[in-house]
Design an enzyme around this catalytic site. Sequence first.
Site, short mmCIF file in Angstrom:
data_model
loop_
_atom_site.label_atom_id
_atom_site.label_comp_id
_atom_site.label_asym_id
_atom_site.label_seq_id
_atom_site.Cartn_x
_atom_site.Cartn_y
_atom_site.Cartn_z
N GLU A 89 0.95 -1.24 -0.12
CA GLU A 89 -0.03 -0.01 0.00
C GLU A 89 0.83 1.15 0.03
OE1 GLU A 89 -2.82 -0.24 3.32
OE2 GLU A 89 -2.78 -2.44 3.29
N CYS A 102 2.93 8.24 1.39
CA CYS A 102 3.55 7.30 2.60
C CYS A 102 3.66 6.00 1.51
CB CYS A 102 2.48 7.10 3.65
SG CYS A 102 3.02 5.82 4.87
N CYS A 109 5.73 -7.66 7.53
CA CYS A 109 6.62 -6.92 8.46
C CYS A 109 6.86 -8.05 9.26
CB CYS A 109 6.08 -5.70 8.95
SG CYS A 109 7.26 -5.04 10.27
N CYS A 116 -0.64 -3.28 15.20
CA CYS A 116 -0.47 -2.87 13.78
C CYS A 116 -0.83 -3.96 12.77
CB CYS A 116 1.28 -2.82 13.58
SG CYS A 116 1.67 -2.36 11.84
N CYS A 330 -1.76 2.00 7.88
CA CYS A 330 -0.96 1.30 7.24
C CYS A 330 -1.38 -0.26 7.38
CB CYS A 330 0.44 1.10 7.62
SG CYS A 330 0.87 0.86 9.21
N1 SAH Z 1 8.08 -0.08 10.89
C1 SAH Z 1 7.82 1.35 10.92
C2 SAH Z 1 7.39 2.20 9.97
C3 SAH Z 1 5.77 1.68 9.78
S1 SAH Z 1 4.46 1.88 10.83
C4 SAH Z 1 7.84 1.88 12.46
O1 SAH Z 1 7.63 0.89 13.28
O2 SAH Z 1 8.04 2.86 12.60
C5 SAH Z 1 4.50 3.44 10.87
C6 SAH Z 1 3.75 4.33 12.22
O3 SAH Z 1 2.51 3.90 12.51
C7 SAH Z 1 4.65 3.59 13.57
O4 SAH Z 1 4.81 4.64 14.53
C8 SAH Z 1 3.54 2.54 13.84
O5 SAH Z 1 4.00 2.08 15.18
C9 SAH Z 1 2.35 3.15 13.82
N2 SAH Z 1 1.27 2.42 13.81
C10 SAH Z 1 1.04 1.06 13.51
N3 SAH Z 1 -0.40 0.62 13.79
C11 SAH Z 1 -0.86 1.83 14.17
C12 SAH Z 1 -2.41 1.94 14.77
N4 SAH Z 1 -3.23 0.99 14.72
N5 SAH Z 1 -2.55 3.08 15.15
C13 SAH Z 1 -1.78 3.95 15.15
N6 SAH Z 1 -0.25 4.04 14.87
C14 SAH Z 1 0.00 2.70 14.41
#
Ligand code: SAH
Length: 339
Positions: A89, A102, A109, A116, A330
């Site tokens: 995505e 983004c 992952c 997540c 995401c």
């Molecule tokens: N792997 C990297 C980047 C991808 S996620 C990382 O962990 O930073 C991008 C951001 O979205 C990260 O801060 C992640 O923790 C956050 N994120 C993932 N799922 C989420 C959710 N359900 N609600 C809010 N933030 C979320």
Amino acid sequence: MNLKSLTLPELTTLLKEQGEPGFRAKQVYTWLHKGVRSYAEMTNLPQSLRDRLEAQYPICPPQVARKQVSKLDGTTKYLWELSDGNCVESVLMRYHHGNTVCISTEVGCRMGCAFCASTHGGLIRRLEPFEMLDQVLFTQIDSGLPVSNIVLMGIGEPLDNFDNVMRFLELVNSPEGMNISMRHISLSTCGLVPKIDLLAQKKLQLTLSVSLHAPNDAVRNTIMPVNKAYPIEELISACRRYYEATSRRISFEYAMINGVNDTEEAAKELLRRMKGLPAHFNLIPLNHVEESPLKPSTRQAVARFQKLLEEGGITATVRRTLGSDIDASCGQLRRKHMK
Ligand code: SAH
């Protein structure tokens, strides 16, 4: 091999070895970075070369598998089908400071964060440099909107695909390519300490975002397995080293989870831990993911947390929610598609 993963000097070497004149590489590079879908479109190249490149190095652009446009704010979400059938995505967000895309860095992952959607099903494979570049290019082409900013915050852990991500940054930054400035790029990590140190050595002008989400090991261990390998104190130390090496202020992401990390005590502990480190906090009300017991903090809890951080001398903003009508956070669209 995909030619779009090569830097201009590498492409120059490769084409020279095939007997092509020196200026060819720049022509091919420019076309590729404009997002042509076949070599037939490279009209200033001899037909024989176009045919040969098409046979040797197919371009393999991604296909739009699904596209959702938010009626609320124009945020557009793309699900791309890659040449091997896997999907990732990207999200296009229209901010005042410029159109921001983004992008994903991996298919799935392996970090296993509890909140997540991208990590269900684990890591399938890492993306190649051209597959990251294509997300930016084809988002721009499909939407007709010029992209000026990139965030590496989609599916995947960018620092777990370190070399390919570094190469992507070089490509997207190149003057003969999209020429997007490093200062307009943010890279987000869950906290792979050795890779943060490696990134610091590169002294890039990008913004490093660290997904902190907790004030201590007790809480962080329960929501982010990576914390067991790199506990919070080691992570903050790496952030201090990063700041010393680059003079770039780090941005911390903090997803606000009801009753888990949003208490007054949590804010105070965070302030103690961050002492002396220039930082900006992005407070993100948790996006609820299906089947997860974790719930977003109340608006009042987020506001209280923000106030406590600000009073303690840390700037904190609450991230505006974009595209809430289109599963824009995401991993959610890919997950639905897989089901
Ligand atoms: N792997 C990297 C980047 C991808 S996620 C990382 O962990 O930073 C991008 C951001 O979205 C990260 O801060 C992640 O923790 C956050 N994120 C993932 N799922 C989420 C959710 N359900 N609600 C809010 N933030 C979320």
